[in-house]
Write an enzyme that holds these catalytic residues in place. Sequence first.
Site, PDB file in Angstrom:
ATOM      1  CE  LYS A  54      -3.813  -2.402   2.188  1.00  0.00           C
ATOM      2  NZ  LYS A  54      -4.452  -2.849   3.425  1.00  0.00           N
ATOM      3  CD  GLN A  98      -3.237  -4.251   6.585  1.00  0.00           C
ATOM      4  OE1 GLN A  98      -3.134  -3.320   5.797  1.00  0.00           O
ATOM      5  NE2 GLN A  98      -3.937  -5.338   6.307  1.00  0.00           N
ATOM      6  CG  ASP A 121      -9.373   0.118   4.714  1.00  0.00           C
ATOM      7  OD1 ASP A 121      -9.220  -0.125   3.503  1.00  0.00           O
ATOM      8  OD2 ASP A 121      -8.734  -0.448   5.620  1.00  0.00           O
TER       9      ASP A 121
END
Length: 298
Positions: A54, A98, A121
């Site tokens: 990422k 994460q 997200d």
Amino acid sequence: MTATLIDGKAVAEDIDRRVGQAAAQLRGLLGRKPGLAVVLIGDDPASEVYVRNKVRRAAQAGMESMEIRKPASITQDEAIAIVRQLNGNPSVDGILVQMPLPDHIDAGAVINAINPDKDVDGLTAVSAGRLLAGEDGLRPCTPAGCVLLAERAMGDLTGKSVVVIGRSILVGKPAALLFLEKNCTVTIAHSRTRNLPELCRSADILVAAVGRPEMVQGDWIKPGACVLDVGINRVDAPEKGPGKTRLVGDVDFAAASEKAGWITPVPGGIGPMTIAMLLRNTMTAAARRAGIDLAVAR
Ligand code: NDP
């Protein structure tokens, strides 16, 4: 094989390129690069790889990517404090924590501490509520990638019947709502669904987000359907040598490709789209926070 392969990697590269152009444009307008902060707590090896990818892809697209690493021993309050600090940092447009988090930390509490306008997200309760209410907001990346690939393959999705197998908050439920937004007729299936093969055979678009290797059989597929395989499962591959493994999806790819009109491979299908959508969300967040209308942001 009769199905057309949907090359998620190529589509993701195209999106990354467009995000890169938008990032350059935004940099000129903002006087800084759009910024993505990725928080990694603990030392889960798979998470390390995801975070590295990422951060690398964000940097390649011309964004400022910030990596915050903390040991698994930090407390929930400390994790929330990190998120709050990033909320208040004007050069951070997107925040990603994460998953998974260590067991002693309530993931929901940490996720919901993220400012929804920086929730790239799309996993906060506010983002989920905005999706449900049909309001503008940042959409979850993997399901958004599914819809985009289906549109690239089939064009306008209006009226298509969609079956989503899986009802997780990460994939199944948001995927169903995103296809509904595209005027599809959507059914969500799960572990208690009856007559799953028959239900799947009714689908113009079949989304498999289960986490069971090759569960979806070829004769579950409606001829000509679009099959989107979200599953990522590592299985033994003795044919490659002792102790070797390979990745497979939730769909029996060889059999399904004989029936489907379009199909995503694993790897190289939905997976690469997830990061592309994350980068697009970061651009969207940066542009909206600055009150700028960018094509990539729509
Ligand atoms: P979850 O484990 O959270 O959800 C799985 C869902 O599948 C549940 O809703 C469960 O139903 C349903 N299910 C389980 N067994 C069956 C069955 N026999 N028949 C029908 N439904 C069943 O998984 P996620 O949604 O997080 O992920 C799904 C898959 O997608 C995983 O392989 C994961 O690795 C992959 N993934 C891939 C990503 C990518 O970037 N490509 C990103 C995120 C996930 P119930 O609710 O009834 O238990």
